[in-house]
Design a protein around this motif. Structure first.
Motif, short mmCIF file in Angstrom:
data_model
loop_
_atom_site.label_atom_id
_atom_site.label_comp_id
_atom_site.label_asym_id
_atom_site.label_seq_id
_atom_site.Cartn_x
_atom_site.Cartn_y
_atom_site.Cartn_z
N ASN A 1 3.76 59.31 72.53
CA ASN A 1 3.46 58.01 72.88
C ASN A 1 2.64 57.60 74.23
O ASN A 1 2.60 56.55 74.92
CB ASN A 1 5.00 57.40 73.17
CG ASN A 1 5.67 58.23 74.34
OD1 ASN A 1 5.16 58.98 74.85
ND2 ASN A 1 6.99 57.74 74.69
N GLY A 2 1.97 58.55 74.53
CA GLY A 2 0.81 58.31 75.74
C GLY A 2 1.65 58.17 77.05
O GLY A 2 1.06 57.96 77.92
N ILE A 3 2.99 58.88 77.08
CA ILE A 3 3.67 59.00 78.39
C ILE A 3 3.93 60.38 78.73
O ILE A 3 4.45 61.28 78.10
CB ILE A 3 5.13 58.43 78.38
CG1 ILE A 3 5.00 56.77 78.42
CG2 ILE A 3 5.76 58.74 79.79
CD1 ILE A 3 6.15 56.13 78.19
N VAL A 4 3.09 60.97 79.81
CA VAL A 4 2.91 62.37 79.95
C VAL A 4 3.44 62.81 81.23
O VAL A 4 3.32 61.90 82.30
CB VAL A 4 1.36 62.81 80.07
CG1 VAL A 4 1.37 64.58 80.43
CG2 VAL A 4 0.98 62.74 78.55
N ILE A 5 4.11 63.77 81.52
CA ILE A 5 4.81 64.26 82.75
C ILE A 5 3.68 65.67 83.23
O ILE A 5 3.53 66.43 82.52
CB ILE A 5 6.27 64.65 82.86
CG1 ILE A 5 6.55 65.25 84.03
CG2 ILE A 5 6.28 66.06 81.73
CD1 ILE A 5 7.96 65.65 84.03
N ILE A 6 3.15 65.41 84.33
CA ILE A 6 2.16 66.34 84.87
C ILE A 6 2.94 67.07 86.22
O ILE A 6 3.50 66.44 87.01
CB ILE A 6 1.00 65.66 85.49
CG1 ILE A 6 0.29 64.84 84.33
CG2 ILE A 6 -0.05 66.52 85.85
CD1 ILE A 6 -0.95 64.09 84.75
N ARG A 7 2.89 68.51 86.17
CA ARG A 7 3.53 69.13 87.09
C ARG A 7 2.65 69.94 87.65
O ARG A 7 2.00 70.86 86.86
CB ARG A 7 4.81 69.99 86.46
CG ARG A 7 5.63 70.92 87.60
CD ARG A 7 6.62 71.44 86.97
NE ARG A 7 7.63 70.60 86.36
CZ ARG A 7 7.87 70.22 85.15
NH1 ARG A 7 7.01 70.74 84.16
NH2 ARG A 7 8.79 69.29 84.89
N ALA A 8 2.42 69.99 89.22
CA ALA A 8 1.49 70.71 89.77
C ALA A 8 2.22 71.62 90.70
O ALA A 8 2.86 71.05 91.86
CB ALA A 8 0.22 70.06 90.27
N VAL A 9 1.88 72.86 90.79
CA VAL A 9 2.38 73.93 91.67
C VAL A 9 1.44 74.70 92.61
O VAL A 9 0.64 75.32 92.17
CB VAL A 9 3.40 74.83 91.13
CG1 VAL A 9 3.96 75.73 92.06
CG2 VAL A 9 4.43 74.38 90.25
N ALA A 10 1.10 74.24 93.83
CA ALA A 10 0.12 74.73 94.56
C ALA A 10 0.73 75.82 95.53
O ALA A 10 1.91 75.85 96.18
CB ALA A 10 -0.67 73.68 95.63
N THR A 11 -0.13 77.03 95.48
CA THR A 11 0.51 77.99 96.14
C THR A 11 -0.68 78.64 97.11
O THR A 11 -1.78 78.69 96.73
CB THR A 11 0.85 79.08 95.23
OG1 THR A 11 1.67 78.65 94.12
CG2 THR A 11 1.46 80.29 95.91
N ASP A 12 -0.13 79.02 98.26
CA ASP A 12 -1.14 79.59 99.39
C ASP A 12 -0.47 81.21 99.80
O ASP A 12 0.48 81.02 100.24
CB ASP A 12 -1.31 78.42 100.64
CG ASP A 12 -2.10 79.00 101.57
OD1 ASP A 12 -3.02 80.13 101.26
OD2 ASP A 12 -2.01 78.50 102.62
#
Length: 328
Positions: free
Chosen positions: A265-276
């Motif tokens: 339906n065009g609704i998207v969950i975006i999950r970003a995990v940044a690691t240093d």
């Protein structure tokens, strides 16, 4: 007449008195130097603490910037043509990305692959709790309590709970008798425990707005909620689904999902995990955003949710790696 003190003073040689005075002066100097060293040490320690705080703030800012950039990259990928090679897909698969030297793991999942708290059918909700190990009567009670919470009337279902039941149980609130405003609101429903919520938190949504699920991208836990689904059936389907994706072929249909089918339906969950960094010393920052596509050219999308939190194991979608749970 001379006193005994005068006689003693006269008896003390001048050189000895001078040495005593110098000794006193030396002791005073040593005390002053010690005090100055203590003050300097405190100042150095305070400055060192400030430097560490600033360094941590800078590191966090870099991680946050990388995670936010990954979310924006995900939004860009949503608008790419589906047939474009290398396009990120909204099926929960993890993508590795780098931003200014910081590694970022990004996953995108269409919310139609989850069970909507506001629109899911009774059978699908009951199946969700049965799949988590609840007994038939416990799953029925949990389902009725959810339905009583979200419906606009004060009428209690057979195993549900309305205001009188909440008051009798000692709660200081009553059912909202309205749609869920967030996944976290499910914590308030009578019968919901923290342990059960943690199990279903990544399988539910309020953004699908459909009575069924999109089986082609649904996680294993969601597929197990389908009436008639078994572990063997679901595992076999997931394997077939992944083989089809790897071969760039259409994803097959799941027979038991046919009565509960829904579509993207065009609704998207975006999950970003940044690691240093690496190992136990690694620092992480997580950004999670729910994006909805719009039909207006001037504003092609909007954010429905913007959260951040700490990394933790997440229910993996088909072929996806672990990601994170966010807290507001």
């Amino acid at each position: 007449m001379r006193t005994a003190a005068d006689m003693m003073m006269r008896a003390t040689p001048p050189v000895t008195r001078e040495f005593k005075q110098r000794g006193i002066a030396l002791i005073l100097v040593l005390w002053i130097m010690t005090l100055l060293m203590l003050i300097a040490s405190s100042f150095i320690y305070a400055m060192r603490t400030d430097v560490v705080i600033v360094a941590n703030s800078v590191a966090r800012a870099r991680l946050e910037a990388a995670a936010d950039a990954a979310v924006q990259r995900g939004v860009f990928e949503i608008f790419k043509p589906p047939q474009l090679p290398g396009r990120w897909t909204a099926d929960g698969a993890s993508q590795s990305w780098a931003y200014q030297g910081i590694a970022v793991e990004v996953s995108m999942t269409d919310e139609s692959g989850k069970i909507d708290l506001n629109t899911a059918s009774d059978a699908l909700l009951r199946g969700l709790f049965l799949a988590q190990g609840l007994k038939e009567d416990e799953a029925a009670s949990m389902t009725d309590a959810i339905l009583d919470w979200r419906d606009p009337d004060p009428l209690k279902r057979l195993r549900g709970a309305e205001e009188a039941e909440y008051v009798a149980a000692g709660y200081n609130y009553k059912p909202s008798n309205a749609a869920f405003q967030s996944n976290e609101e499910l914590r308030l429903v009578m019968g919901m425990t923290p342990e059960l919520y943690e199990k279903v938190a990544q399988l539910i949504t309020i953004y699908s707005r459909q009575p069924g699920i999109n089986a082609s991208i649904a996680a294993r836990g969601v597929l197990l909620a389908l009436p008639g689904a078994t572990g063997a059936i679901v595992d076999q389907y997931i394997e077939q689904r992944e083989q089809a994706r790897a071969a760039k072929l259409p994803v097959p249909q799941l027979a038991v999902a046919a009565p509960y089918s829904s579509f993207a339906n065009g609704i998207v969950i975006i999950r970003a995990v940044a690691t240093d960094g690496e190992g136990p010393q690694a620092s992480n920052f997580v950004r999670e955003a729910v994006v909805m596509r719009l039909a207006t050219p001037k504003r092609p999308y909007t954010f429905l949710r913007w959260k951040e939190g700490t990394t933790a194991p997440l229910v993996a979608q088909s072929g996806a790696s672990t990601a994170s749970v966010l807290q507001q």
